[in-house]
Design an enzyme around this catalytic site. Structure first.
Site, PDB file in Angstrom:
ATOM      1  N   LYS A   1       0.858  -1.187   0.000  1.00 45.37           N
ATOM      2  CA  LYS A   1       0.000   0.000   0.000  1.00 45.37           C
ATOM      3  C   LYS A   1       0.888   1.229   0.000  1.00 45.37           C
ATOM      4  O   LYS A   1       1.639   1.476   0.939  1.00 45.37           O
ATOM      5  CB  LYS A   1      -0.916   0.040   1.226  1.00 45.37           C
ATOM      6  CG  LYS A   1      -2.003   1.120   1.053  1.00 45.37           C
ATOM      7  CD  LYS A   1      -2.775   1.416   2.312  1.00 45.37           C
ATOM      8  CE  LYS A   1      -2.029   2.345   3.225  1.00 45.37           C
ATOM      9  NZ  LYS A   1      -1.646   3.648   2.606  1.00 45.37           N
TER      10      LYS A   1
ATOM     11  N   CYS B   1      12.973  10.122   8.387  1.00 47.95           N
ATOM     12  CA  CYS B   1      12.853   9.593   9.747  1.00 47.95           C
ATOM     13  C   CYS B   1      14.152   9.738  10.516  1.00 47.95           C
ATOM     14  O   CYS B   1      14.145   9.940  11.715  1.00 47.95           O
ATOM     15  CB  CYS B   1      12.398   8.146   9.698  1.00 47.95           C
ATOM     16  SG  CYS B   1      13.307   7.136   8.531  1.00 47.95           S
TER      17      CYS B   1
ATOM     18  N   GLU C   1       9.298   0.622  11.167  1.00 50.98           N
ATOM     19  CA  GLU C   1      10.333   1.662  11.054  1.00 50.98           C
ATOM     20  C   GLU C   1       9.620   2.977  11.271  1.00 50.98           C
ATOM     21  O   GLU C   1       8.848   3.418  10.425  1.00 50.98           O
ATOM     22  CB  GLU C   1      10.983   1.639   9.665  1.00 50.98           C
ATOM     23  CG  GLU C   1      11.683   0.346   9.310  1.00 50.98           C
ATOM     24  CD  GLU C   1      12.900   0.071  10.159  1.00 50.98           C
ATOM     25  OE1 GLU C   1      13.369   0.972  10.877  1.00 50.98           O
ATOM     26  OE2 GLU C   1      13.390  -1.077  10.124  1.00 50.98           O
TER      27      GLU C   1
ATOM     28  N   GLU D   1       8.729  14.809  16.909  1.00 51.92           N
ATOM     29  CA  GLU D   1       9.171  14.768  15.513  1.00 51.92           C
ATOM     30  C   GLU D   1       8.369  15.791  14.708  1.00 51.92           C
ATOM     31  O   GLU D   1       7.140  15.701  14.635  1.00 51.92           O
ATOM     32  CB  GLU D   1       8.947  13.358  14.941  1.00 51.92           C
ATOM     33  CG  GLU D   1       9.419  13.248  13.509  1.00 51.92           C
ATOM     34  CD  GLU D   1       9.291  11.837  12.944  1.00 51.92           C
ATOM     35  OE1 GLU D   1       8.183  11.277  12.968  1.00 51.92           O
ATOM     36  OE2 GLU D   1      10.305  11.305  12.462  1.00 51.92           O
TER      37      GLU D   1
HETATM   38  P1  NAD Z   1       1.358   8.018   8.616  1.00 56.66           P
HETATM   39  O1  NAD Z   1       2.161   7.301   9.617  1.00 56.66           O
HETATM   40  O2  NAD Z   1      -0.055   8.336   8.919  1.00 56.66           O
HETATM   41  O3  NAD Z   1       1.367   7.222   7.229  1.00 56.66           O
HETATM   42  C1  NAD Z   1       2.255   6.187   6.876  1.00 56.66           C
HETATM   43  C2  NAD Z   1       1.484   5.123   6.111  1.00 56.66           C
HETATM   44  O4  NAD Z   1       0.564   4.474   6.994  1.00 56.66           O
HETATM   45  C3  NAD Z   1       0.640   5.631   4.959  1.00 56.66           C
HETATM   46  O5  NAD Z   1       0.706   4.699   3.893  1.00 56.66           O
HETATM   47  C4  NAD Z   1      -0.750   5.661   5.553  1.00 56.66           C
HETATM   48  O6  NAD Z   1      -1.768   5.594   4.583  1.00 56.66           O
HETATM   49  C5  NAD Z   1      -0.738   4.435   6.431  1.00 56.66           C
HETATM   50  N1  NAD Z   1      -1.703   4.424   7.538  1.00 56.66           N
HETATM   51  C6  NAD Z   1      -2.256   5.469   8.170  1.00 56.66           C
HETATM   52  N2  NAD Z   1      -3.065   5.043   9.151  1.00 56.66           N
HETATM   53  C7  NAD Z   1      -3.025   3.692   9.158  1.00 56.66           C
HETATM   54  C8  NAD Z   1      -3.634   2.671   9.958  1.00 56.66           C
HETATM   55  N3  NAD Z   1      -4.450   2.965  10.957  1.00 56.66           N
HETATM   56  N4  NAD Z   1      -3.350   1.388   9.689  1.00 56.66           N
HETATM   57  C9  NAD Z   1      -2.498   1.057   8.699  1.00 56.66           C
HETATM   58  N5  NAD Z   1      -1.901   1.984   7.908  1.00 56.66           N
HETATM   59  C10 NAD Z   1      -2.153   3.290   8.124  1.00 56.66           C
HETATM   60  O7  NAD Z   1       2.114   9.361   8.255  1.00 56.66           O
HETATM   61  P2  NAD Z   1       1.465  10.746   7.759  1.00 56.66           P
HETATM   62  O8  NAD Z   1       0.115  10.986   8.383  1.00 56.66           O
HETATM   63  O9  NAD Z   1       1.531  10.790   6.306  1.00 56.66           O
HETATM   64  O10 NAD Z   1       2.499  11.769   8.390  1.00 56.66           O
HETATM   65  C11 NAD Z   1       2.333  12.243   9.720  1.00 56.66           C
HETATM   66  C12 NAD Z   1       3.641  12.295  10.451  1.00 56.66           C
HETATM   67  O11 NAD Z   1       4.221  11.008  10.509  1.00 56.66           O
HETATM   68  C13 NAD Z   1       4.736  13.128   9.829  1.00 56.66           C
HETATM   69  O12 NAD Z   1       4.619  14.487  10.098  1.00 56.66           O
HETATM   70  C14 NAD Z   1       5.961  12.526  10.428  1.00 56.66           C
HETATM   71  O13 NAD Z   1       6.195  13.047  11.711  1.00 56.66           O
HETATM   72  C15 NAD Z   1       5.611  11.086  10.526  1.00 56.66           C
HETATM   73  N6  NAD Z   1       6.161  10.285   9.412  1.00 56.66           N
HETATM   74  C16 NAD Z   1       7.278   9.584   9.629  1.00 56.66           C
HETATM   75  C17 NAD Z   1       7.828   8.838   8.605  1.00 56.66           C
HETATM   76  C18 NAD Z   1       9.079   8.045   8.793  1.00 56.66           C
HETATM   77  O14 NAD Z   1       9.712   7.658   7.814  1.00 56.66           O
HETATM   78  N7  NAD Z   1       9.455   7.739  10.001  1.00 56.66           N
HETATM   79  C19 NAD Z   1       7.229   8.820   7.361  1.00 56.66           C
HETATM   80  C20 NAD Z   1       6.046   9.531   7.164  1.00 56.66           C
HETATM   81  C21 NAD Z   1       5.541  10.257   8.204  1.00 56.66           C
END
Ligand code: NAD
Ligand code: MN
Length: 496
Positions: free
Chosen positions: A176, A284, A250, A383
């Site tokens: 996904k 990250c 991660e 973060e």
């Molecule tokens: P997120 O963690 O919500 O999204 C990451 C992935 O998880 C996406 O594919 C999303 O569709 C999916 N997802 C969301 N809710 C889910 C659930 N309940 N079950 C399964 N999958 C789910 O990240 P975001 O909302 O796009 O960004 C928000 C914050 O997250 C950022 O500001 C940052 O601080 C952090 N972030 C960290 C990383 C990293 O590499 N560590 C990457 C993206 C975002």
């Protein structure tokens, strides 16, 4: 442009018929319409992956055959480089310079995993029992169906970081992509069948939390490989617990970039810039806390602020751009809220702190440096995931270690010093998965990557990373053969 879901070897619309628009964050123009996958689509993709695993289509390929498919996919990325670079830059705001590197590294990653696919991991154990009594084999077998869920900061790279090891290990995958950045991966998906992957071995869907949850909770999925926020990582773990799935997470970070008083300014200043402003801080492992030795504090900061002011902000497609936009309006607003929070906590803005003039149409934030008195402040603990550096003064090496470790996170970090021995001493005390000495961001498929503490569970890369996609099985083969040589007759079963 329209893009559909890649399920069971073909493209199709979502069952609901829903689509959504994806944007170019450099100017917020609409780039494409994309099918929006819901639970039913996730279930269809899982069924396809389950069938492809259970019928042996991929699992029973020889290692050489699996390796060949991965190599072809790697070569395909190389062949499609100009198109993929453009899609990554336009769809994610990743500068064209970074995007070129990402596409190159994505091809390299699959190439490395095409070699890992050939690796003999199975072991024959010596001396488990008396000689001649038994032979003992530990075999590594695929887990089954892997649900891979990835973020938007490195769309193609995150995809191959999951696909490479999952497929090399013999699993099938439902991937996904992140809702904001589906284009490069869906473009690559057009070539998956041609590379020899049987239908259902790789499936690519879109969607957000609801679709993701359908994957993490499904009884037919054996493992979840997730990269994203710590907050969602916790939800993934809870959802996966229902069926006790294997997980690797991660997650986020607030990594410390430690500059000691003997650091070489001519590389450390730019090293710190690179640590935080690379991809506008949306990594990250970003070095988002600068821990600066008090002896060099003023002199170093002066140079750093001066260099930060000179960074060239611009459209991601412009070759001269050093700092592009954030991925979306939502992320821009989130980072602006953190900047306001920092100000309200009494942190001092040394440079930046807003939307750059002339860039109001896109999702830009100025490279920002905050001086923070207390590492316990929210600005220093949470973060932000944007181009925002917090600077904290430390007294000596021990103080640097203490402050660096005062975090719920433990993903990355660096030490800048002209003494490898001194840097190594600090590095070995940091409770974090990766430490660079006089360097930042560089990772290798051959070395483990992952988080201590709330930065994650499990490791990517290296043999450890490959084994995260495998079950280990012990097979004990009796060599005693005859009844009288079997030791268990002496305990439970009486001799005849
Ligand atoms: P997120 O963690 O919500 O999204 C990451 C992935 O998880 C996406 O594919 C999303 O569709 C999916 N997802 C969301 N809710 C889910 C659930 N309940 N079950 C399964 N999958 C789910 O990240 P975001 O909302 O796009 O960004 C928000 C914050 O997250 C950022 O500001 C940052 O601080 C952090 N972030 C960290 C990383 C990293 O590499 N560590 C990457 C993206 C975002
Ligand atoms: Mn989210």
């Amino acid at each position: 442009m329209t893009y559909q879901l890649y399920i069971n070897g073909g493209f199709r619309a979502a069952f609901s018929g829903k689509t959504y628009s994806v944007h170019n964050p450099s100017d917020n123009s609409v780039m494409a319409e994309v099918a929006l996958a819901g639970k039913a689509d996730a279930d269809a993709a899982i069924d396809a992956a389950r069938e492809a695993f259970d019928n042996g289509a991929w699992r029973n390929f020889s290692r050489e055959e699996r390796s060949m498919c991965l190599k072809k996919l790697s070569d395909k990325i190389t062949e499609l480089t100009p198109l993929l670079v453009e899609l990554e830059a336009k769809n994610s705001g990743s500068t064209v310079r970074k995007s070129k590197e990402d596409v190159f590294l994505s091809a390299k990653c699959l190439n490395v995993y095409s070699k890992y696919a050939l690796k003999e991991l199975n072991e024959d154990l010596a001396d488990v029992s008396k000689a001649g009594m038994s032979r003992n084999v530990v075999r590594y077998e695929p887990l089954g169906v892997v649900a891979a869920i990835i973020p938007w900061n490195f769309p193609l790279k995150m995809a191959v970081w999951k696909l490479g090891p999952a497929l090399a290990a013999g699993n099938t995958v439902v991937l996904k992509v992140a809702p904001d950045t589906p284009l490069s991966v869906l473009e690559l998906a057009k070539h998956i069948s041609d590379c020899g992957f049987p239908a259902g071995v790789i499936n690519v869907i879109t969607g957000d939390a609801e679709t993701g949850d359908a994957m993490t909770s499904s009884l037919k999925v054996d493992k979840v490989a997730f990269t994203g926020s710590t907050e969602v990582g916790k939800k993934v773990m809870m959802s996966a617990a229902g069926t006790l799935k294997k997980i690797t997470l991660e997650l986020g970070g607030k990594s410390a970039n430690i500059v000691l008083d003997d650091a070489d300014f001519s590389i450390a200043v730019d090293g710190v810039l690179y640590g935080i402003f690379y991809h506008s801080g949306q990594c990250c492992e970003a070095g988002s806390r600068l821990l600066l030795h008090e002896k060099i504090y003023d002199a170093f900061l002066e140079k750093l602020v001066e260099r930060t002011k000179r960074l060239k902000i611009g459209d991601a497609m412009e070759k001269s751009t050093e700092v592009g936009p954030l991925v979306s309006k939502k992320q821009q607003e989130r980072v602006l809220r953190y900047i306001e929070l920092g100000k309200s906590e009494g942190a001092k803005v040394l440079t930046g702190g807003g939307v750059p003039a002339g860039f109001e149409a896109g999702c830009y934030i100025e490279p920002t440096v905050f001086e923070v008195a207390d590492n316990k402040s929210r600005l220093a603990q949470e973060e932000i995931f944007g181009p925002v550096l917090v600077v904290i003064k430390v007294k000596d090496d021990a103080d640097a270690v203490r402050v660096a470790n005062e975090s719920i996170y433990g993903l990355g970090g660096a030490v800048w010093s002209q003494s490898d021995e001194r840097a190594m001493n600090v590095a070995s005390q940091l409770r974090t998965g990766t430490v660079w000495i006089n360097e930042y961001h560089l990772l290798s498929e051959r070395a483990v990557f992952g988080g201590y503490k709330q930065s994650g569970i499990g490791r990517e890369f290296g043999v450890e990373g490959l084994k995260e996609y495998m079950e280990a099985k012990h097979i004990h083969i009796d060599e005693a053969r005859t009844r009288d040589k079997k030791p268990w007759y002496n305990t439970v079963v009486s001799p005849a």
